[in-house]
Design a protein around this motif. Structure first.
Motif, mmCIF file in Angstrom:
data_model
loop_
_atom_site.group_PDB
_atom_site.id
_atom_site.type_symbol
_atom_site.label_atom_id
_atom_site.label_comp_id
_atom_site.label_asym_id
_atom_site.label_seq_id
_atom_site.Cartn_x
_atom_site.Cartn_y
_atom_site.Cartn_z
ATOM 1 N N GLY A 220 74.347 -18.058 34.879
ATOM 2 C CA GLY A 220 73.044 -18.720 34.784
ATOM 3 C C GLY A 220 72.086 -18.059 33.818
ATOM 4 O O GLY A 220 70.919 -18.461 33.722
ATOM 5 N N ALA A 221 72.537 -17.058 33.076
ATOM 6 C CA ALA A 221 71.646 -16.331 32.174
ATOM 7 C C ALA A 221 71.360 -17.146 30.919
ATOM 8 O O ALA A 221 72.264 -17.726 30.306
ATOM 9 C CB ALA A 221 72.269 -14.993 31.792
ATOM 10 N N GLU A 222 70.091 -17.224 30.545
ATOM 11 C CA GLU A 222 69.709 -17.928 29.319
ATOM 12 C C GLU A 222 70.115 -17.123 28.089
ATOM 13 O O GLU A 222 70.478 -17.681 27.053
ATOM 14 C CB GLU A 222 68.197 -18.164 29.307
ATOM 15 N N GLU A 223 70.029 -15.807 28.216
ATOM 16 C CA GLU A 223 70.382 -14.948 27.096
ATOM 17 C C GLU A 223 71.009 -13.667 27.632
ATOM 18 O O GLU A 223 70.501 -13.068 28.576
ATOM 19 C CB GLU A 223 69.143 -14.607 26.261
ATOM 20 N N ILE A 224 72.118 -13.266 27.059
ATOM 21 C CA ILE A 224 72.798 -12.040 27.485
ATOM 22 C C ILE A 224 72.354 -10.889 26.585
ATOM 23 O O ILE A 224 72.462 -10.976 25.354
ATOM 24 C CB ILE A 224 74.331 -12.205 27.400
ATOM 25 N N PRO A 225 71.815 -9.809 27.161
ATOM 26 C CA PRO A 225 71.373 -8.671 26.340
ATOM 27 C C PRO A 225 72.565 -8.005 25.653
ATOM 28 O O PRO A 225 73.702 -8.102 26.119
ATOM 29 C CB PRO A 225 70.717 -7.728 27.362
ATOM 30 N N ILE B 102 77.525 -5.556 21.213
ATOM 31 C CA ILE B 102 78.339 -5.547 22.427
ATOM 32 C C ILE B 102 77.498 -6.086 23.577
ATOM 33 O O ILE B 102 76.382 -5.604 23.818
ATOM 34 C CB ILE B 102 78.821 -4.118 22.775
ATOM 35 N N GLU B 103 78.007 -7.079 24.256
ATOM 36 C CA GLU B 103 77.273 -7.676 25.369
ATOM 37 C C GLU B 103 77.154 -6.690 26.527
ATOM 38 O O GLU B 103 78.121 -6.019 26.895
ATOM 39 C CB GLU B 103 77.971 -8.954 25.854
ATOM 40 N N MET B 104 75.950 -6.619 27.084
ATOM 41 C CA MET B 104 75.667 -5.688 28.190
ATOM 42 C C MET B 104 75.919 -6.402 29.532
ATOM 43 O O MET B 104 74.986 -6.756 30.255
ATOM 44 C CB MET B 104 74.230 -5.188 28.100
ATOM 45 N N ILE B 105 77.180 -6.618 29.830
ATOM 46 C CA ILE B 105 77.567 -7.323 31.053
ATOM 47 C C ILE B 105 78.164 -6.336 32.054
ATOM 48 O O ILE B 105 79.013 -5.509 31.709
ATOM 49 C CB ILE B 105 78.601 -8.425 30.748
ATOM 50 N N GLY B 106 77.714 -6.416 33.295
ATOM 51 C CA GLY B 106 78.259 -5.576 34.357
ATOM 52 C C GLY B 106 79.501 -6.202 34.971
ATOM 53 O O GLY B 106 79.758 -7.404 34.803
ATOM 54 N N TYR B 107 80.241 -5.390 35.679
ATOM 55 C CA TYR B 107 81.486 -5.853 36.309
ATOM 56 C C TYR B 107 81.475 -5.569 37.812
ATOM 57 O O TYR B 107 82.442 -5.091 38.380
ATOM 58 C CB TYR B 107 82.700 -5.209 35.620
ATOM 59 N N GLN B 108 80.317 -5.878 38.429
ATOM 60 C CA GLN B 108 80.183 -5.687 39.864
ATOM 61 C C GLN B 108 81.278 -6.456 40.619
ATOM 62 O O GLN B 108 81.535 -7.625 40.329
ATOM 63 C CB GLN B 108 78.805 -6.172 40.339
ATOM 64 N N ALA B 109 81.930 -5.771 41.562
ATOM 65 C CA ALA B 109 82.960 -6.354 42.440
ATOM 66 C C ALA B 109 84.227 -6.757 41.696
ATOM 67 O O ALA B 109 85.129 -7.330 42.301
ATOM 68 C CB ALA B 109 82.402 -7.554 43.210
ATOM 69 N N GLN B 110 84.319 -6.471 40.400
ATOM 70 C CA GLN B 110 85.511 -6.841 39.631
ATOM 71 C C GLN B 110 86.595 -5.779 39.803
ATOM 72 O O GLN B 110 86.328 -4.578 39.732
ATOM 73 C CB GLN B 110 85.169 -6.994 38.159
ATOM 74 N N VAL B 111 87.806 -6.202 39.993
ATOM 75 C CA VAL B 111 88.915 -5.297 40.289
ATOM 76 C C VAL B 111 89.722 -4.946 39.041
ATOM 77 O O VAL B 111 89.905 -3.771 38.718
ATOM 78 C CB VAL B 111 89.851 -5.924 41.350
ATOM 79 N N ILE B 112 90.209 -5.959 38.338
ATOM 80 C CA ILE B 112 91.126 -5.709 37.219
ATOM 81 C C ILE B 112 90.449 -4.965 36.061
ATOM 82 O O ILE B 112 91.047 -4.035 35.501
ATOM 83 C CB ILE B 112 91.765 -7.032 36.751
ATOM 84 N N PRO B 113 89.215 -5.306 35.660
ATOM 85 C CA PRO B 113 88.564 -4.496 34.617
ATOM 86 C C PRO B 113 88.477 -3.020 34.990
ATOM 87 O O PRO B 113 88.698 -2.146 34.154
ATOM 88 C CB PRO B 113 87.170 -5.123 34.502
ATOM 89 N N ALA B 114 88.196 -2.746 36.271
ATOM 90 C CA ALA B 114 88.090 -1.357 36.717
ATOM 91 C C ALA B 114 89.449 -0.662 36.675
ATOM 92 O O ALA B 114 89.549 0.509 36.286
ATOM 93 C CB ALA B 114 87.523 -1.310 38.131
ATOM 94 N N ILE B 115 90.508 -1.361 37.081
ATOM 95 C CA ILE B 115 91.855 -0.772 37.047
ATOM 96 C C ILE B 115 92.261 -0.439 35.619
ATOM 97 O O ILE B 115 92.747 0.659 35.321
ATOM 98 C CB ILE B 115 92.879 -1.726 37.695
ATOM 99 N N LEU B 116 92.061 -1.396 34.707
ATOM 100 C CA LEU B 116 92.437 -1.182 33.306
ATOM 101 C C LEU B 116 91.645 -0.026 32.697
ATOM 102 O O LEU B 116 92.214 0.847 32.024
ATOM 103 C CB LEU B 116 92.205 -2.457 32.499
ATOM 104 N N ALA B 117 90.342 -0.005 32.939
ATOM 105 C CA ALA B 117 89.494 1.058 32.386
ATOM 106 C C ALA B 117 89.875 2.411 32.974
ATOM 107 O O ALA B 117 89.926 3.423 32.254
ATOM 108 C CB ALA B 117 88.026 0.753 32.675
ATOM 109 N N GLY B 118 90.150 2.449 34.257
ATOM 110 C CA GLY B 118 90.509 3.700 34.910
ATOM 111 C C GLY B 118 91.775 4.311 34.343
ATOM 112 O O GLY B 118 91.856 5.530 34.111
#
Length: 477
Positions: free
Chosen positions: A210-215, A224-240
């Motif tokens: 619902g964001a009008e503009e992504i910081p 680089i888009e400043m998007i959080g990954y709250q509650a996300q599983v696979i991004p955290a696994i890959l990054a870890g």
């Protein structure tokens, strides 16, 4: 001489002797052996020992069910066998030699989620309790909730969300920490990486649509888009895993004299950059596809068939260890759809396995030795831990296991057919009803009754058939 000396000597002989033991440890009720040649162990002879209540093999370990006296017996066995005391982690590492590639892969997944399961269970109970006080109209003739009529309960409701949010929204922190712990890398770096995925500085994952503009972070030549990954599983696994691999590789090439400064910097900064530029978006897309497929399958016109198959097959998945994959899917469903329709079936499967054991308690009510295993196993099953029931009783006879699978499938069809959703993962047994969304609690309760009644009736019925008679003959009863 200890009262367990003779028994320990028999155990050593039947297990294949000292030279067949690679590692040995114990848990609350079981001895856990890693054997050089598993085929040398005389399973029937071991199970004939008075103190032994059953055996099974899982994750490369040959496990012998002893009971509450396991620690005392273990100490005597180690002394007689002349083997060193092994930690559970050492035993796990040694057991990998008996595992194939798929088992090792699943083992890695289990090692990631096992340390954070207690937090997930607590979070599920908290969200369930908030359901009860904040969404069920139980006051003033069924027109208001406790939160609406009491400032105290309103305060409790608001306060508990502090813990619920910490567990589920900031889940990536727990995942990246668990990976660094498993890989033997610097755990605080794993924690920091996780925090960079959920930082308040970022646009919350739940607000992206619902964001009008992504910081963005603007580097002039790139953004680089400043998007959080709250509650996300696979991004955290890959990054870890990227962080852990970078750190391990750097340790090999950076001199020890500067390692403390160079390695953390050159591992963490690139890992965070890669996580936000590449792995985050890719992981989010993968997670969305997986959750969409599962959710669509369960809510489609043939969802009942999917439910029946999953309900029937979940217990066998536990035997192989493949059930650990469902944790990631559940968490992804919660992130994408605000709840999971998969987890209720898991809770029902656990209840069904416990109910089959309950029937065996009735059938073997004169067997005091078996009740030392079956009674605690039933209780633990109803509280979400199925291994003692499955390996100690149901698989031993065979027909109770089949009865539980059928009961689980029947209950799963009712659950999915009624669109039951859980807010979160919780206690995978009878208390699991607290994690079910309020509007589905009654239907889930009916499914629970089915998961109790069907396995009990089928187990008793199967015991009178040729299948049951042969099982008793095989066991020697």
């Amino acid at each position: 001489m200890s009262k367990y000396t003779d028994t320990a000597e028999k155990m050593l002989e039947y297990i294949g002797g000292r030279e067949n033991i690679t590692a040995v440890t114990h848990c609350v009720t079981r001895m856990r052996f890693v054997l050089s040649e598993p085929a040398k162990a005389d399973v029937k002879a071991i199970e004939s020992i008075d103190i032994v209540k059953g055996t099974f093999t899982q994750a490369g370990q040959f496990q012998v069910i002893i009971g509450n006296e396991v620690s005392t017996f273990y100490n005597e066995f180690v002394k007689i066998a002349g083997v060193e005391d092994s930690s559970k982690e050492e035993a796990k590492q040694a057991a990998k030699q008996n595992m194939n590639f798929l088992q090792r892969l699943i083992g890695h997944l289990a090692d990631i989620f096992t340390p954070i399961i207690p937090a997930l269970v607590v979070g599920g109970l908290i969200l369930g309790f908030r359901n009860v006080i904040g969404e069920i109209n139980m006051m003033n003739g069924g027109t208001q909730t406790l939160v609406e009529v009491s400032q105290f309960w309103a305060g409790v409701h608001a306060f508990l969300w502090l813990i619920g949010e910490a567990i589920f929204h900031f889940l990536p922190v727990g995942i990246t920490w668990a990976i660094s712990r498993k890989m033997g890398t610097t755990q605080i770096l794993g924690i920091v990486l996780g925090i960079t995925l959920v930082s308040p500085q970022l646009l919350n994952a739940y607000g992206v649509a619902g964001a009008e503009e992504i910081p963005v972070w603007d580097f002039g030549f790139a953004q680089i888009e400043m998007i959080g990954y709250q509650a996300q599983v696979i991004p955290a696994i890959l990054a870890g895993f990227v962080l852990a691999i970078l750190e391990l590789r750097l340790r090999k090439i950076v001199p020890n004299s500067i390692s403390m400064i160079v390695v953390p910097f050159l591992a963490l900064v690139p890992a965070v950059l890669i996580a936000h530029v590449i792995l985050g978006p890719i992981g989010w897309s993968i997670g969305s596809v997986i959750s969409d497929i599962v959710y669509s399958g369960l809510t489609s016109s043939v969802g009942w068939l999917f439910a029946a198959i999953f309900g029937f097959a979940y217990a066998p998945l536990v035997i192989t260890g493949l059930h650990h994959m469902t944790n990631a899917i559940d968490l992804q469903l919660m992130s994408e759809f605000g709840g999971t329709n998969l987890w209720p079936m898991i809770a029902l499967s656990n209840i069904a396995q416990g109910s089959a054991v309950l029937a065996m308690i009735y059938l073997n009510r004169k067997d005091k030795k078996e009740q030392q295993v079956s009674v605690p196993a039933t209780i633990s099953c109803y509280l979400g831990v199925t291994e003692p029931a499955m390996f100690g009783i149901n698989l031993k006879y065979g027909f109770p296991f089949l009865a539980a699978m059928i009961g689980s499938a029947t209950a799963a069809v009712i659950s999915v057919g009624s669109s039951v959703m859980a807010n979160s993962i919780g206690v995978g047994g009878i208390p699991g009803i607290l994690s079910i969304q309020v509007q589905h609690m009654l239907t889930f309760a009916i499914a629970m009754v089915v998961a109790i009644a069907v396995p009990i009736m089928l187990t008793i019925a199967f015991s009178k058939t040729k299948m049951g008679v042969n099982a008793y003959k095989r066991i020697g009863k």
